[in-house]
Motif scaffolding. Structure first.
Motif, PDB file in Angstrom:
ATOM      1  N   PRO A  36       0.657  -1.247  -0.076  1.00  0.00           N
ATOM      2  CA  PRO A  36      -0.012  -0.019  -0.096  1.00  0.00           C
ATOM      3  C   PRO A  36       0.885   1.229   0.157  1.00  0.00           C
ATOM      4  O   PRO A  36       1.941   1.184   0.469  1.00  0.00           O
ATOM      5  CB  PRO A  36      -0.901  -0.167   1.166  1.00  0.00           C
ATOM      6  CG  PRO A  36      -0.680  -1.564   1.704  1.00  0.00           C
ATOM      7  CD  PRO A  36       0.619  -1.874   1.335  1.00  0.00           C
ATOM      8  N   HIS A  37       0.173   2.185  -0.478  1.00  0.00           N
ATOM      9  CA  HIS A  37       1.056   3.597  -0.497  1.00  0.00           C
ATOM     10  C   HIS A  37       1.293   4.154   0.929  1.00  0.00           C
ATOM     11  O   HIS A  37       0.407   3.806   1.609  1.00  0.00           O
ATOM     12  CB  HIS A  37       0.310   4.708  -1.047  1.00  0.00           C
ATOM     13  CG  HIS A  37       0.859   5.868  -1.300  1.00  0.00           C
ATOM     14  ND1 HIS A  37       0.771   7.010  -0.468  1.00  0.00           N
ATOM     15  CD2 HIS A  37       1.665   6.436  -2.464  1.00  0.00           C
ATOM     16  CE1 HIS A  37       1.537   8.008  -0.757  1.00  0.00           C
ATOM     17  NE2 HIS A  37       1.930   7.816  -2.139  1.00  0.00           N
ATOM     18  N   PRO A  38       2.330   4.727   1.327  1.00  0.00           N
ATOM     19  CA  PRO A  38       2.564   4.996   2.655  1.00  0.00           C
ATOM     20  C   PRO A  38       1.307   5.887   3.293  1.00  0.00           C
ATOM     21  O   PRO A  38       0.957   5.752   4.487  1.00  0.00           O
ATOM     22  CB  PRO A  38       3.687   5.999   2.682  1.00  0.00           C
ATOM     23  CG  PRO A  38       4.501   5.415   1.707  1.00  0.00           C
ATOM     24  CD  PRO A  38       3.447   4.988   0.381  1.00  0.00           C
ATOM     25  N   TRP A  39       0.581   6.893   2.496  1.00  0.00           N
ATOM     26  CA  TRP A  39      -0.305   7.521   3.134  1.00  0.00           C
ATOM     27  C   TRP A  39      -1.649   6.634   3.384  1.00  0.00           C
ATOM     28  O   TRP A  39      -2.312   6.766   4.551  1.00  0.00           O
ATOM     29  CB  TRP A  39      -0.863   8.576   2.081  1.00  0.00           C
ATOM     30  CG  TRP A  39      -2.273   9.252   2.389  1.00  0.00           C
ATOM     31  CD1 TRP A  39      -2.087  10.456   2.945  1.00  0.00           C
ATOM     32  CD2 TRP A  39      -3.351   9.092   2.018  1.00  0.00           C
ATOM     33  NE1 TRP A  39      -3.104  10.960   3.557  1.00  0.00           N
ATOM     34  CE2 TRP A  39      -4.085  10.121   2.799  1.00  0.00           C
ATOM     35  CE3 TRP A  39      -4.339   8.120   1.604  1.00  0.00           C
ATOM     36  CZ2 TRP A  39      -5.760  10.121   2.887  1.00  0.00           C
ATOM     37  CZ3 TRP A  39      -5.624   8.037   1.785  1.00  0.00           C
ATOM     38  CH2 TRP A  39      -6.400   9.110   2.254  1.00  0.00           C
ATOM     39  N   LEU A  43      -5.073   4.064   7.410  1.00  0.00           N
ATOM     40  CA  LEU A  43      -5.580   2.790   7.991  1.00  0.00           C
ATOM     41  C   LEU A  43      -5.314   2.534   9.479  1.00  0.00           C
ATOM     42  O   LEU A  43      -5.860   1.747  10.191  1.00  0.00           O
ATOM     43  CB  LEU A  43      -4.986   1.641   7.052  1.00  0.00           C
ATOM     44  CG  LEU A  43      -5.883   1.628   5.903  1.00  0.00           C
ATOM     45  CD1 LEU A  43      -5.495   0.661   4.874  1.00  0.00           C
ATOM     46  CD2 LEU A  43      -7.456   1.233   5.953  1.00  0.00           C
ATOM     47  N   SER A  44      -4.021   3.311   9.876  1.00  0.00           N
ATOM     48  CA  SER A  44      -3.829   2.757  11.254  1.00  0.00           C
ATOM     49  C   SER A  44      -4.467   3.586  12.209  1.00  0.00           C
ATOM     50  O   SER A  44      -4.638   3.298  13.420  1.00  0.00           O
ATOM     51  CB  SER A  44      -2.405   3.531  11.560  1.00  0.00           C
ATOM     52  OG  SER A  44      -2.241   4.982  11.387  1.00  0.00           O
ATOM     53  N   PHE A  45      -5.348   4.345  11.651  1.00  0.00           N
ATOM     54  CA  PHE A  45      -6.634   5.252  12.521  1.00  0.00           C
ATOM     55  C   PHE A  45      -7.852   4.251  12.316  1.00  0.00           C
ATOM     56  O   PHE A  45      -8.860   4.962  13.136  1.00  0.00           O
ATOM     57  CB  PHE A  45      -6.499   6.864  12.157  1.00  0.00           C
ATOM     58  CG  PHE A  45      -5.555   7.409  12.446  1.00  0.00           C
ATOM     59  CD1 PHE A  45      -5.283   8.073  13.668  1.00  0.00           C
ATOM     60  CD2 PHE A  45      -4.617   7.741  11.415  1.00  0.00           C
ATOM     61  CE1 PHE A  45      -3.938   8.619  14.142  1.00  0.00           C
ATOM     62  CE2 PHE A  45      -3.533   8.507  11.525  1.00  0.00           C
ATOM     63  CZ  PHE A  45      -3.274   8.956  12.859  1.00  0.00           C
ATOM     64  N   ASP A  60      -9.268  15.327  -1.934  1.00  0.00           N
ATOM     65  CA  ASP A  60      -7.847  15.060  -2.006  1.00  0.00           C
ATOM     66  C   ASP A  60      -7.491  14.003  -2.501  1.00  0.00           C
ATOM     67  O   ASP A  60      -8.482  12.751  -2.837  1.00  0.00           O
ATOM     68  CB  ASP A  60      -7.321  14.892  -0.623  1.00  0.00           C
ATOM     69  CG  ASP A  60      -5.926  15.365  -0.286  1.00  0.00           C
ATOM     70  OD1 ASP A  60      -5.291  15.559  -1.387  1.00  0.00           O
ATOM     71  OD2 ASP A  60      -5.264  15.716   0.589  1.00  0.00           O
ATOM     72  N   VAL A  61      -6.233  13.639  -3.135  1.00  0.00           N
ATOM     73  CA  VAL A  61      -5.900  12.466  -3.837  1.00  0.00           C
ATOM     74  C   VAL A  61      -6.161  11.079  -2.672  1.00  0.00           C
ATOM     75  O   VAL A  61      -5.949  11.216  -1.649  1.00  0.00           O
ATOM     76  CB  VAL A  61      -4.577  12.327  -4.204  1.00  0.00           C
ATOM     77  CG1 VAL A  61      -4.095  10.975  -4.970  1.00  0.00           C
ATOM     78  CG2 VAL A  61      -4.043  13.715  -4.921  1.00  0.00           C
ATOM     79  N   PHE A  62      -6.600  10.317  -3.312  1.00  0.00           N
ATOM     80  CA  PHE A  62      -6.926   9.147  -2.457  1.00  0.00           C
ATOM     81  C   PHE A  62      -6.274   7.695  -3.104  1.00  0.00           C
ATOM     82  O   PHE A  62      -6.073   7.694  -4.248  1.00  0.00           O
ATOM     83  CB  PHE A  62      -8.442   8.482  -2.391  1.00  0.00           C
ATOM     84  CG  PHE A  62      -8.741   7.503  -1.595  1.00  0.00           C
ATOM     85  CD1 PHE A  62      -8.972   7.991  -0.118  1.00  0.00           C
ATOM     86  CD2 PHE A  62      -9.075   6.171  -1.825  1.00  0.00           C
ATOM     87  CE1 PHE A  62      -9.219   7.091   0.803  1.00  0.00           C
ATOM     88  CE2 PHE A  62      -9.435   5.430  -0.913  1.00  0.00           C
ATOM     89  CZ  PHE A  62      -9.524   5.712   0.387  1.00  0.00           C
ATOM     90  N   TYR A  63      -5.600   7.238  -2.106  1.00  0.00           N
ATOM     91  CA  TYR A  63      -4.748   5.674  -2.535  1.00  0.00           C
ATOM     92  C   TYR A  63      -5.375   4.614  -1.900  1.00  0.00           C
ATOM     93  O   TYR A  63      -6.006   4.478  -0.688  1.00  0.00           O
ATOM     94  CB  TYR A  63      -3.506   6.258  -1.765  1.00  0.00           C
ATOM     95  CG  TYR A  63      -2.537   7.256  -2.377  1.00  0.00           C
ATOM     96  CD1 TYR A  63      -1.685   6.934  -3.338  1.00  0.00           C
ATOM     97  CD2 TYR A  63      -2.902   8.696  -1.858  1.00  0.00           C
ATOM     98  CE1 TYR A  63      -0.907   8.130  -3.963  1.00  0.00           C
ATOM     99  CE2 TYR A  63      -1.925   9.445  -2.469  1.00  0.00           C
ATOM    100  CZ  TYR A  63      -1.023   9.311  -3.482  1.00  0.00           C
ATOM    101  OH  TYR A  63      -0.341  10.325  -3.938  1.00  0.00           O
ATOM    102  N   ALA A  64      -5.490   3.500  -2.705  1.00  0.00           N
ATOM    103  CA  ALA A  64      -6.113   2.244  -2.309  1.00  0.00           C
ATOM    104  C   ALA A  64      -5.350   1.340  -2.973  1.00  0.00           C
ATOM    105  O   ALA A  64      -4.666   1.342  -4.161  1.00  0.00           O
ATOM    106  CB  ALA A  64      -7.387   2.230  -2.678  1.00  0.00           C
ATOM    107  N   ASP A  65      -5.176   0.051  -2.196  1.00  0.00           N
ATOM    108  CA  ASP A  65      -4.580  -1.213  -2.833  1.00  0.00           C
ATOM    109  C   ASP A  65      -5.583  -1.896  -3.523  1.00  0.00           C
ATOM    110  O   ASP A  65      -6.756  -1.761  -3.507  1.00  0.00           O
ATOM    111  CB  ASP A  65      -3.876  -1.962  -1.712  1.00  0.00           C
ATOM    112  CG  ASP A  65      -4.748  -2.480  -0.843  1.00  0.00           C
ATOM    113  OD1 ASP A  65      -5.824  -2.982  -1.073  1.00  0.00           O
ATOM    114  OD2 ASP A  65      -4.212  -2.423   0.567  1.00  0.00           O
TER     115      ASP A  65
END
Length: 210
Positions: free
Chosen positions: A124-127, A132-134, A148-153
């Motif tokens: 996964p992207h670091p962001w 996800l840690s929250f 905002d830009v959204f990152y997903a695996d």
């Protein structure tokens, strides 16, 4: 059909109008006046505070500015357009960096952060890992905000909503993850699909019927 690598282009910004001197007077040469520049919002994945501050709210759109639709029977819905596909050659180790550069070029050319979805096939992207840690709810709340830009695996890409531009980073992962990511990206890209990775592998996935 194999794709020909392309690179996103940055459009030059048009210069503003020049000042016109008043009648009968000679206007001095205008000098640029430096002014305060708004601080750029932190990009996802960039060094910054432990948790990014929430983005500023945009002003609501004036509903009176919308043009009225045609009267009479409703027109049939237009068929969804097929997105343009661009390929950026990159190794699995460099695919994520290539995707980040593509996002930077998109934003520099006038795209808003909320226009862009990034899908990864491997790590996964670091962001994404940070959010996800929250918790899962906080992560998807960022997605639902759409500003905002959204990152997903690849494993959760099918939950993401459509966006004008989707960027896929072939940064490793099994072959089925690559096929899932590319299929989800193609279905969600409204205008442009950018794929960063090994051209041979990408064409192999495309040839499999994605």
């Amino acid at each position: 059909m194999p794709l020909i690598p392309e690179e996103p282009q940055i459009h030059e910004k048009a210069q503003g109008p020049r000042a016109t001197p008043a009648s009968g007077r000679t206007a001095p040469t205008p000098r640029p006046v430096p002014g305060p520049r708004p601080a750029a919002p932190p990009r996802p994945g960039r060094p910054g505070p432990a948790r990014p501050a929430p983005p500023a709210q945009r002003a609501p759109r004036d509903p009176s500015a919308a043009k009225p639709g045609p009267s009479g029977p409703a027109a049939p819905a237009a068929a969804p357009a097929t997105p343009q596909i661009q390929l950026i050659p990159a190794s699995p180790e460099g695919a994520l960096d290539a995707a980040e550069e593509a996002v930077d070029l998109l934003l520099d050319s006038g795209r808003t952060p909320g226009d862009v979805l990034v899908i990864t096939t491997g790590e996964p992207h670091p962001w994404a890992a940070h959010e996800l840690s929250f918790g899962d709810a906080a992560y998807w709340a960022q997605h639902d905000a759409g500003d905002d830009v959204f990152y997903a695996d690849a494993g959760v890409a099918d939950r993401a909503a459509s966006r004008p531009v989707v960027v896929v980073a072939f940064n490793g992962g099994p072959e089925d993850a690559a096929a899932t990511a590319l299929s989800a990206a193609h279905a969600r890209a409204g205008a442009l699909l950018i794929v960063c990775g090994d051209p041979q592998r990408i064409n192999s996935v495309l040839g499999a019927g994605v």
